[in-house]
Design an enzyme around this catalytic site. Structure first.
Site, short mmCIF file in Angstrom:
data_model
loop_
_atom_site.label_atom_id
_atom_site.label_comp_id
_atom_site.label_asym_id
_atom_site.label_seq_id
_atom_site.Cartn_x
_atom_site.Cartn_y
_atom_site.Cartn_z
CB CYS A 132 -0.45 0.09 0.85
SG CYS A 132 -2.16 1.15 1.40
CB CYS A 135 -0.33 2.54 4.17
SG CYS A 135 -1.94 1.45 3.52
CG ASP A 136 3.04 1.49 4.57
OD1 ASP A 136 2.75 1.61 5.32
OD2 ASP A 136 3.02 0.15 3.88
#
Ligand SMILES: Cc1cc2nc3c(=O)[nH]c(=O)nc-3n(C[C@H](O)[C@H](O)[C@H](O)COP(=O)(O)OP(=O)(O)OC[C@H]3O[C@@H](n4cnc5c(N)ncnc54)[C@H](O)[C@@H]3O)c2cc1C
Length: 304
Positions: A132, A135-136
């Protein structure tokens, strides 16, 4: 056999939120979870994009907070794996190993799992391996990363990664991308991206996290070692729907199709979060779905 107003399958952020809303509405509700409540956020090291936590929060802590809030409002959680559904009668039945549970309405919140490469990436989950970029990505500022895949998600997410990473190698097993042309154009004109065609990732290594990624060219057989701190894998996502054997309508990827009330083609059966067909799979969207479905289920039970 007593009958619940609502049974929810899966205690990720979607299912827990649905449970929280339903318990607060004083529905007779049961949530069934096969593992520890929390879902995918339990494997998420740090979450920076969930509203209300400007400093970020660990996945574990967020899961605990949502769970505690739901329990405090009266939600019951049972640990069991759902094996099947029987939606043929007026009352719906959820099939567990030892028993069947009757319910007037049902919310499927069983989530999804990223398809893996099977080259030892499990060891580096949260330590360089990610599925992701939203997200990251910010954790890879000025780092080198390897991305894997050739579809829309892989290309779009790789472009997003270039906002942070100083270099993104996109490894694809074919000699052309499957992604839409406009994404391809953007990717090809991005000077932080380099394409490794006809290639697959065969392994990765590092002491505390990913430090190198091994890539093999399928045409020449040559193996190269790329010094990289991250490996983002986008080779597909699989819905957790093994227990749904044609009971509800799904799209070609197996994701459950719903209307804007989160209802499936079966009246009183709802699907939310990552298991449904949705353009974005995130915690914020999962909890939103959970709220909508709980209210929809409440209306369904009241009016049936
Ligand atoms: C590594 C990683 C990092 C991420 N980082 C972020 C981030 O920073 N921000 C963000 O917004 N999103 C992030 N995401 C995405 C986010 O975690 C998901 O979108 C979200 O968890 C989806 O919630 P869900 O409740 O729909 O499903 P899930 O979280 O997948 O939960 C589904 C639950 O259902 C249970 N279940 C499945 N089948 C059965 C069955 N047969 N019987 C009983 N229980 C069952 C599972 O055990 C699981 O607990 C990340 C995902 C990953 C993998």
């Amino acid at each position: 056999m007593s009958e619940y107003d609502l049974v929810i399958i899966g205690a990720g952020p979607a299912g827990l939120t649905a449970g929280l809303y339903a318990a607060r509405a004083r529905m007779n509700v049961l949530l069934i979870e096969r593992a520890v409540p929390g879902g995918q956020i339990l494997v998420t090291d740090w979450i920076e994009n969930y509203p209300g936590f400007p400093e970020g929060i660990s996945g574990f802590d967020l899961a605990e907070k949502i769970k505690e809030q739901a329990l405090a409002l009266g939600l019951d959680i049972e640990t069991a794996e759902v094996q099947g559904l029987d939606l043929s009668g007026t009352s719906k039945e959820v099939i567990l190993k030892e028993k069947r549970i009757k319910t007037k309405s049902l919310i499927i919140a069983s989530g999804a799992s990223p398809r893996k490469l099977g080259v030892g990436e499990d060891k580096f989950m949260g330590k360089g391996v990610s599925f992701c970029a939203t997200c990251d990505g910010p954790f890879f500022r000025d780092k080198v990363v390897v991305a894997v895949g050739g579809g829309d998600t892989a290309v779009q997410e790789s472009i997003f990664l270039t906002r942070f990473a100083k270099k993104v190698y996109l490894v694809h097993r074919r000699d052309e991308l499957r992604a839409t042309k406009i994404l391809q154009e953007r990717a090809f004109s991005n000077d932080k991206m380099e394409f490794l065609w006809d290639s697959v990732v065969t392994g990765m290594d590092g002491l505390f996290g990913v430090e190198k990624v091994n890539v093999k060219n399928l045409k020449t057989g040559n193996e190269t070692e790329i010094a990289a701190n991250g490996c983002f894998i986008w080779v597909g996502i699989l819905p957790n729907t093994e227990f749904i054997k044609g009971d509800v309508k799904t799209d070609e990827g197996g994701f459950i199709m719903v209307d804007n009330k989160m209802q499936t083609n079966v009246p009183g059966v709802f699907a939310i979060g990552d298991v449904r067909d949705t353009p974005l799979r995130q915690i914020a969207t999962a909890v939103g779905d959970g709220a909508v479905a709980a209210v929809s289920a409440e209306h369904y039970v009241e009016n049936s």
